[in-house]
Design a protein around this motif. Structure first.
Motif, PDB file in Angstrom:
ATOM      1  N   GLU A 128       1.911  -2.782 -18.086  1.00 46.12           N
ATOM      2  CA  GLU A 128       2.408  -2.979 -16.660  1.00 46.12           C
ATOM      3  C   GLU A 128       1.770  -1.901 -15.825  1.00 46.12           C
ATOM      4  OE1 GLU A 128       6.651  -4.140 -14.326  1.00 46.12           O
ATOM      5  OE2 GLU A 128       6.680  -2.948 -16.121  1.00 46.12           O
ATOM      6  N   VAL A 129       1.505  -2.104 -14.566  1.00 47.52           N
ATOM      7  CA  VAL A 129       1.191  -1.414 -13.473  1.00 47.52           C
ATOM      8  C   VAL A 129       2.086  -1.683 -12.529  1.00 47.52           C
ATOM      9  CG1 VAL A 129      -0.737  -0.552 -12.105  1.00 47.52           C
ATOM     10  CG2 VAL A 129      -1.203  -1.203 -14.613  1.00 47.52           C
ATOM     11  N   VAL A 130       2.765  -0.817 -11.931  1.00 52.26           N
ATOM     12  CA  VAL A 130       3.434  -1.036 -10.706  1.00 52.26           C
ATOM     13  C   VAL A 130       3.109   0.060  -9.492  1.00 52.26           C
ATOM     14  CG1 VAL A 130       5.990  -0.725  -9.867  1.00 52.26           C
ATOM     15  CG2 VAL A 130       5.864  -1.457 -12.014  1.00 52.26           C
ATOM     16  N   THR A 131       2.964  -0.480  -8.512  1.00 51.77           N
ATOM     17  CA  THR A 131       2.711   0.365  -7.198  1.00 51.77           C
ATOM     18  C   THR A 131       3.845   0.658  -6.351  1.00 51.77           C
ATOM     19  OG1 THR A 131       1.933  -1.702  -5.888  1.00 51.77           O
ATOM     20  CG2 THR A 131       0.055  -0.906  -7.389  1.00 51.77           C
ATOM     21  N   ALA A 132       3.471   1.682  -5.565  1.00 48.39           N
ATOM     22  CA  ALA A 132       4.538   1.998  -4.698  1.00 48.39           C
ATOM     23  C   ALA A 132       3.963   2.016  -3.236  1.00 48.39           C
ATOM     24  CB  ALA A 132       4.794   3.485  -5.030  1.00 48.39           C
ATOM     25  N   PRO A 133       4.109   1.002  -2.370  1.00 44.63           N
ATOM     26  CA  PRO A 133       3.575   0.915  -0.953  1.00 44.63           C
ATOM     27  C   PRO A 133       3.983   1.974  -0.077  1.00 44.63           C
ATOM     28  CG  PRO A 133       5.520  -0.625  -1.268  1.00 44.63           C
ATOM     29  CD  PRO A 133       5.297  -0.010  -2.466  1.00 44.63           C
ATOM     30  N   PHE A 134       5.201   2.519  -0.196  1.00 41.26           N
ATOM     31  CA  PHE A 134       5.311   3.602   0.850  1.00 41.26           C
ATOM     32  C   PHE A 134       4.286   4.759   1.072  1.00 41.26           C
ATOM     33  CE2 PHE A 134       7.688   7.401   2.219  1.00 41.26           C
ATOM     34  CZ  PHE A 134       8.162   7.050   3.590  1.00 41.26           C
ATOM     35  N   PRO A 135       3.889   5.479  -0.122  1.00 36.17           N
ATOM     36  CA  PRO A 135       2.926   6.494   0.232  1.00 36.17           C
ATOM     37  C   PRO A 135       1.554   6.057   0.774  1.00 36.17           C
ATOM     38  CG  PRO A 135       3.427   6.156  -2.066  1.00 36.17           C
ATOM     39  CD  PRO A 135       4.433   5.201  -1.454  1.00 36.17           C
ATOM     40  N   ALA A 136       1.376   4.681   0.076  1.00 35.05           N
ATOM     41  CA  ALA A 136       0.109   4.063   0.788  1.00 35.05           C
ATOM     42  C   ALA A 136      -0.109   4.002   2.216  1.00 35.05           C
ATOM     43  CB  ALA A 136      -0.463   2.748  -0.107  1.00 35.05           C
ATOM     44  N   ALA A 137       1.204   3.500   2.936  1.00 37.10           N
ATOM     45  CA  ALA A 137       1.608   3.268   4.137  1.00 37.10           C
ATOM     46  C   ALA A 137       1.276   4.532   4.572  1.00 37.10           C
ATOM     47  CB  ALA A 137       2.766   2.335   4.321  1.00 37.10           C
ATOM     48  N   LEU A 138       1.852   5.734   4.267  1.00 38.78           N
ATOM     49  CA  LEU A 138       1.889   6.773   4.859  1.00 38.78           C
ATOM     50  C   LEU A 138       0.508   7.300   5.271  1.00 38.78           C
ATOM     51  CD1 LEU A 138       4.623   9.207   3.447  1.00 38.78           C
ATOM     52  CD2 LEU A 138       4.459   8.165   5.748  1.00 38.78           C
ATOM     53  N   THR A 139      -0.542   7.152   4.038  1.00 40.18           N
ATOM     54  CA  THR A 139      -1.815   7.485   4.176  1.00 40.18           C
ATOM     55  C   THR A 139      -2.488   6.646   5.357  1.00 40.18           C
ATOM     56  OG1 THR A 139      -1.950   7.919   1.860  1.00 40.18           O
ATOM     57  CG2 THR A 139      -3.768   7.712   2.945  1.00 40.18           C
ATOM     58  N   LEU A 140      -2.083   5.366   5.476  1.00 39.59           N
ATOM     59  CA  LEU A 140      -2.779   4.718   6.554  1.00 39.59           C
ATOM     60  C   LEU A 140      -2.302   5.144   7.762  1.00 39.59           C
ATOM     61  CD1 LEU A 140      -2.552   0.955   5.424  1.00 39.59           C
ATOM     62  CD2 LEU A 140      -4.602   2.236   5.462  1.00 39.59           C
ATOM     63  N   ILE A 141      -1.102   5.539   8.207  1.00 39.95           N
ATOM     64  CA  ILE A 141      -0.603   6.086   9.279  1.00 39.95           C
ATOM     65  C   ILE A 141      -1.281   7.390   9.526  1.00 39.95           C
ATOM     66  CG2 ILE A 141       1.323   7.209  10.476  1.00 39.95           C
ATOM     67  CD1 ILE A 141       3.103   4.973   8.772  1.00 39.95           C
ATOM     68  N   ALA A 142      -1.465   8.206   8.309  1.00 42.91           N
ATOM     69  CA  ALA A 142      -2.161   9.389   8.798  1.00 42.91           C
ATOM     70  C   ALA A 142      -3.658   9.145   9.017  1.00 42.91           C
ATOM     71  CB  ALA A 142      -2.208  10.193   7.253  1.00 42.91           C
ATOM     72  N   ALA A 143      -4.223   8.072   8.499  1.00 44.67           N
ATOM     73  CA  ALA A 143      -5.810   7.903   9.007  1.00 44.67           C
ATOM     74  C   ALA A 143      -5.627   7.251  10.260  1.00 44.67           C
ATOM     75  CB  ALA A 143      -6.258   6.698   7.803  1.00 44.67           C
ATOM     76  N   LEU A 144      -4.987   6.682  10.920  1.00 47.58           N
ATOM     77  CA  LEU A 144      -4.733   5.910  12.209  1.00 47.58           C
ATOM     78  C   LEU A 144      -4.497   7.406  13.254  1.00 47.58           C
ATOM     79  CD1 LEU A 144      -2.513   2.948  11.832  1.00 47.58           C
ATOM     80  CD2 LEU A 144      -4.940   3.030  12.465  1.00 47.58           C
ATOM     81  N   ALA A 145      -3.737   8.307  12.871  1.00 50.57           N
ATOM     82  CA  ALA A 145      -3.576   9.576  13.517  1.00 50.57           C
ATOM     83  C   ALA A 145      -4.654  10.283  13.585  1.00 50.57           C
ATOM     84  CB  ALA A 145      -2.441  10.208  13.009  1.00 50.57           C
ATOM     85  N   ALA A 146      -5.431  10.328  12.635  1.00 50.57           N
ATOM     86  CA  ALA A 146      -6.692  11.321  12.762  1.00 50.57           C
ATOM     87  C   ALA A 146      -7.855  10.714  13.316  1.00 50.57           C
ATOM     88  CB  ALA A 146      -7.119  11.623  11.195  1.00 50.57           C
ATOM     89  N   PHE A 147      -7.805   9.097  13.167  1.00 49.72           N
ATOM     90  CA  PHE A 147      -8.968   8.423  14.138  1.00 49.72           C
ATOM     91  C   PHE A 147      -8.584   8.728  15.427  1.00 49.72           C
ATOM     92  CE2 PHE A 147     -10.639   4.766  15.741  1.00 49.72           C
ATOM     93  CZ  PHE A 147     -11.966   4.639  15.258  1.00 49.72           C
ATOM     94  N   ALA A 148      -7.345   8.510  16.027  1.00 50.95           N
ATOM     95  CA  ALA A 148      -7.112   8.672  17.391  1.00 50.95           C
ATOM     96  C   ALA A 148      -7.476   9.880  17.889  1.00 50.95           C
ATOM     97  CB  ALA A 148      -5.638   8.405  17.672  1.00 50.95           C
ATOM     98  N   ALA A 149      -7.203  11.081  17.037  1.00 51.48           N
ATOM     99  CA  ALA A 149      -7.613  12.603  17.336  1.00 51.48           C
ATOM    100  C   ALA A 149      -9.278  12.560  17.673  1.00 51.48           C
ATOM    101  CB  ALA A 149      -7.153  13.422  16.356  1.00 51.48           C
ATOM    102  N   GLY A 150      -9.930  12.035  16.483  1.00 52.22           N
ATOM    103  CA  GLY A 150     -11.078  11.835  16.507  1.00 52.22           C
ATOM    104  C   GLY A 150     -11.797  11.270  17.866  1.00 52.22           C
ATOM    105  N   VAL A 151     -11.257  10.168  18.135  1.00 51.89           N
ATOM    106  CA  VAL A 151     -11.842   9.509  19.550  1.00 51.89           C
ATOM    107  C   VAL A 151     -11.311  10.318  20.641  1.00 51.89           C
ATOM    108  CG1 VAL A 151     -11.053   7.251  20.852  1.00 51.89           C
ATOM    109  CG2 VAL A 151     -11.363   7.087  18.409  1.00 51.89           C
ATOM    110  N   LEU A 152     -10.123  10.924  20.685  1.00 53.00           N
ATOM    111  CA  LEU A 152      -9.949  11.427  21.800  1.00 53.00           C
ATOM    112  C   LEU A 152     -10.909  12.828  22.137  1.00 53.00           C
ATOM    113  CD1 LEU A 152      -6.066  11.944  21.521  1.00 53.00           C
ATOM    114  CD2 LEU A 152      -7.425  10.725  23.518  1.00 53.00           C
TER     115      LEU A 152
END
Length: 228
Positions: A128-152
């Motif tokens: 069995e392989v069980v995934t946890a969506p919360f840390p993956a979602a945190l990483t996506l949020i972090a990526a969006l924040a970093a991308f916004a900083a890069g654009v600015l």
């Protein structure tokens, strides 16, 4: 004459804050469990392994450190180098988003990969392989924040950055202060200009050898008076 850029306008506070948030979220996600692997080899008791973000996505912690280091780079640069840093940060953000997005859509957690990262023996079988969506979602949020900083950073007006760097230089500040005092004195006639300019400009003018407390007449008289 162009006024000096205020000190608080020299640094992209919004971009720096987004970078700090992104780095913190990525570091936190790297410590959380992303995938839980259950296995059995037919001999011993069934085994369960928890794979955190640092294991499942090995570059997560180094990328968080890269974002922290980029804050210092942003503070130390002006003009086009800062814009280049913004482009690089946007690329880092894109790389960061890939594993989390793949895990959320169910295409990243394969039994083969999970078994390899859990270092299971060759005879073991992943049950069995069980995934946890919360840390993956945190990483996506972090990526969006970093991308916004890069654009600015990439879209930061080059003229503003150039002016701020110019007025960081004492030589340019003193020359600009002398010019402001001269122009202000020409517009006010015989009156001193000390009450019409900022304190910083006055001090820079004094450092440059121009006394803003003198009126125009006395200044001209001192210049035309023959030296003994």
């Amino acid at each position: 004459m162009t006024e000096p850029v205020p000190a608080k306008g020299r640094y992209p506070v919004g971009a720096i804050a987004l970078l700090a948030i992104a780095a913190a979220l990525m570091w936190g996600a790297s410590r959380m469990t992303w995938v839980t692997v259950s296995s059995s080899d037919g001999l011993a008791e069934p085994r369960t392994d928890a794979l955190n973000g640092g294991v499942w996505f090995g570059a997560l912690t180094p990328l968080a450190l890269v974002l922290l280091a980029s804050i210092a780079a942003v503070l130390a640069t002006r003009g086009w180098p800062r814009r280049v840093i913004g482009v690089l940060i946007a690329l880092v953000a894109a790389v960061t988003a890939v594993p989390g997005f793949a895990l959320l859509i169910g295409k990243g957690a394969t039994p083969e990969r999970a078994g390899a990262l859990a270092e299971l023996p060759g005879r073991a079988t992943v049950t069995e392989v069980v995934t946890a969506p919360f840390p993956a979602a945190l990483t996506l949020i972090a990526a969006l924040a970093a991308f916004a900083a890069g654009v600015l950073l990439a879209r930061m007006p080059e003229q503003t950055a150039r002016l701020s760097g110019k007025y960081d230089n004492p030589v340019f500040r003193k020359a600009a202060a002398t010019e402001q005092v001269t122009k202000q004195r020409a517009g006010t006639g015989q009156e001193p200009v000390s009450g019409k300019l900022s304190e910083r400009v006055l001090w820079d003018a004094i450092d440059a050898g121009t006394d803003p407390t003198e009126d125009g007449g006395s200044a001209e008289q001192s210049e035309t008076q023959p030296r003994r």
